[in-house]
Design an enzyme around this catalytic site. Structure first.
Site, PDB file in Angstrom:
ATOM      1  N   PRO A  89      -5.993  -6.238   1.831  1.00 50.31           N
ATOM      2  CA  PRO A  89      -5.949  -5.416   0.609  1.00 50.31           C
ATOM      3  C   PRO A  89      -7.258  -4.682   0.354  1.00 50.31           C
ATOM      4  O   PRO A  89      -7.320  -3.809  -0.511  1.00 50.31           O
ATOM      5  CB  PRO A  89      -5.648  -6.427  -0.504  1.00 50.31           C
ATOM      6  CG  PRO A  89      -5.779  -7.781   0.096  1.00 50.31           C
ATOM      7  CD  PRO A  89      -5.774  -7.666   1.580  1.00 50.31           C
ATOM      8  N   GLU A 116      -6.891 -17.165   2.184  1.00 51.21           N
ATOM      9  CA  GLU A 116      -7.804 -16.434   1.312  1.00 51.21           C
ATOM     10  C   GLU A 116      -8.392 -15.215   2.014  1.00 51.21           C
ATOM     11  O   GLU A 116      -8.922 -14.319   1.397  1.00 51.21           O
ATOM     12  CB  GLU A 116      -8.945 -17.350   0.855  1.00 51.21           C
ATOM     13  CG  GLU A 116      -8.644 -18.122  -0.399  1.00 51.21           C
ATOM     14  CD  GLU A 116      -8.135 -17.236  -1.524  1.00 51.21           C
ATOM     15  OE1 GLU A 116      -8.927 -16.464  -2.057  1.00 51.21           O
ATOM     16  OE2 GLU A 116      -6.930 -17.328  -1.845  1.00 51.21           O
ATOM     17  N   ARG A 154       8.243   5.941  13.983  1.00 55.60           N
ATOM     18  CA  ARG A 154       9.113   7.069  13.634  1.00 55.60           C
ATOM     19  C   ARG A 154       8.545   8.392  14.102  1.00 55.60           C
ATOM     20  O   ARG A 154       9.259   9.367  14.222  1.00 55.60           O
ATOM     21  CB  ARG A 154       9.301   7.219  12.122  1.00 55.60           C
ATOM     22  CG  ARG A 154       9.681   6.077  11.373  1.00 55.60           C
ATOM     23  CD  ARG A 154       9.757   6.325   9.878  1.00 55.60           C
ATOM     24  NE  ARG A 154      10.640   7.407   9.515  1.00 55.60           N
ATOM     25  CZ  ARG A 154      10.248   8.601   9.181  1.00 55.60           C
ATOM     26  NH1 ARG A 154       8.967   8.900   9.157  1.00 55.60           N
ATOM     27  NH2 ARG A 154      11.124   9.522   8.877  1.00 55.60           N
ATOM     28  N   ASP A 169      10.443  14.718   6.151  1.00 57.58           N
ATOM     29  CA  ASP A 169      10.492  13.596   5.224  1.00 57.58           C
ATOM     30  C   ASP A 169       9.597  13.779   4.020  1.00 57.58           C
ATOM     31  O   ASP A 169       8.652  14.540   4.053  1.00 57.58           O
ATOM     32  CB  ASP A 169      10.022  12.320   5.919  1.00 57.58           C
ATOM     33  CG  ASP A 169      10.975  11.939   7.005  1.00 57.58           C
ATOM     34  OD1 ASP A 169      12.161  12.161   6.825  1.00 57.58           O
ATOM     35  OD2 ASP A 169      10.490  11.438   8.021  1.00 57.58           O
TER      36      ASP A 169
HETATM   37  N1  ADE Z   1      -2.676  -8.616   3.087  1.00 57.41           N
HETATM   38  C1  ADE Z   1      -2.441  -9.035   1.823  1.00 57.41           C
HETATM   39  N2  ADE Z   1      -2.200  -8.004   1.010  1.00 57.41           N
HETATM   40  C2  ADE Z   1      -2.276  -6.869   1.779  1.00 57.41           C
HETATM   41  C3  ADE Z   1      -2.142  -5.483   1.514  1.00 57.41           C
HETATM   42  N3  ADE Z   1      -1.866  -5.009   0.298  1.00 57.41           N
HETATM   43  N4  ADE Z   1      -2.290  -4.631   2.537  1.00 57.41           N
HETATM   44  C4  ADE Z   1      -2.596  -5.092   3.773  1.00 57.41           C
HETATM   45  N5  ADE Z   1      -2.744  -6.380   4.082  1.00 57.41           N
HETATM   46  C5  ADE Z   1      -2.595  -7.280   3.089  1.00 57.41           C
END
Ligand code: ADE
Length: 249
Positions: A89, A116, A154, A169
């Site tokens: 993330p 984590e 794709r 698209d």
């Molecule tokens: N791992 C946990 N959340 C994630 C996300 N939003 N994007 C990529 N990998 C992740």
């Protein structure tokens, strides 16, 4: 296009490669997807791949050694190094522009984080890219890795068949896509717009462009800032917005 997915949970990945368009692309040799179990490179009788965080705190951290060894086992001196992408993330947010960039490589190595997170040395000394699929947190990088495989595949010529064109698209032209209809021409009293039944290709194209513009304005006005619009697009949108009731503008 070759994808190598490194994960502690290979069985999360495999079923999604066994159906539909991706399965067909694999069968036809248009893409190759190899799933590698990071735990096979862990040490000791229990093949431990995670450990407690230094400094305390909750959760477990993926150890660096199994990840480094898993990646290194894939690389050869004779080939250029592919991008080694950590799904996290904290990464650059995936957009269609990023997907297009990734599709320019012939091989991608996707490393799925879990728990984590991963030991920081993986970030610092092994991976070349970090990608997030959006501003929310999942339990691991497996679904994000599959999303990259899907979105990039794709764009590989032949994967969508001859007729479907990925450049039409949503997002490809910087706009959301126009609405689609199929038979029947009337369903529960709701008709298909006349123009689509007219057989008049230029009118249909214009209607679709206008629908894409209105839809993007209504749902994702942020996209319009960067979309390549023609003078006619701007004129049309201006008139359309001016004609809306005040509550909608
Ligand atoms: N791992 C946990 N959340 C994630 C996300 N939003 N994007 C990529 N990998 C992740």
């Amino acid at each position: 296009m070759q994808f190598d997915i490194l994960t502690l949970f290979p069985n999360l990945i495999r079923p999604l490669l066994a159906e539909s368009i991706l399965a067909r692309a694999i069968d036809r040799g248009l893409i190759q997807v190899q799933v590698h179990d990071i735990r096979e490179h862990a040490e000791g009788r229990h093949l431990v791949a995670d450990d407690y965080p230094y400094g305390g705190g909750g959760g477990m951290v993926m150890k660096p050694e199994p990840i480094f060894r898993s990646v290194e086992a894939l690389l050869t001196d004779s080939e250029p190094r592919p991008p080694i992408i950590l799904l996290t993330p904290q990464g650059r947010v995936l957009t269609q522009a990023v997907v297009r960039e990734l599709a320019g490589h012939r091989r991608l190595v996707l490393v799925c984080g879990h728990y984590e997170g991963v030991d920081e040395r993986v970030r610092q000394h092994l991976v070349t890219h970090e990608i997030s699929i959006g501003d929310y947190v999942l339990t691991g990088g497996e679904l994000p890795a599959l999303i990259i495989v899907d979105a990039v595949s794709r764009l590989v010529p032949g994967v969508l068949g001859d007729e479907a064109a990925p450049d039409k698209d949503s997002h490809s032209a910087g706009l959301l896509e126009y609405p689609h209809y199929t038979r029947p021409p009337e369903f529960r009293g709701w008709p298909v717009p006349d123009v689509l039944l007219s057989g008049h290709h230029a009118k249909i194209e214009r209607w679709r462009r206008q629908q894409a513009l209105c839809r993007t304005w209504a749902r994702r006005p942020d996209l319009l800032r960067h979309a390549p619009l023609t003078d006619e697009d701007r004129r049309f949108l201006g008139q359309w917005i001016a004609g809306l009731p005040e509550d909608d503008t």
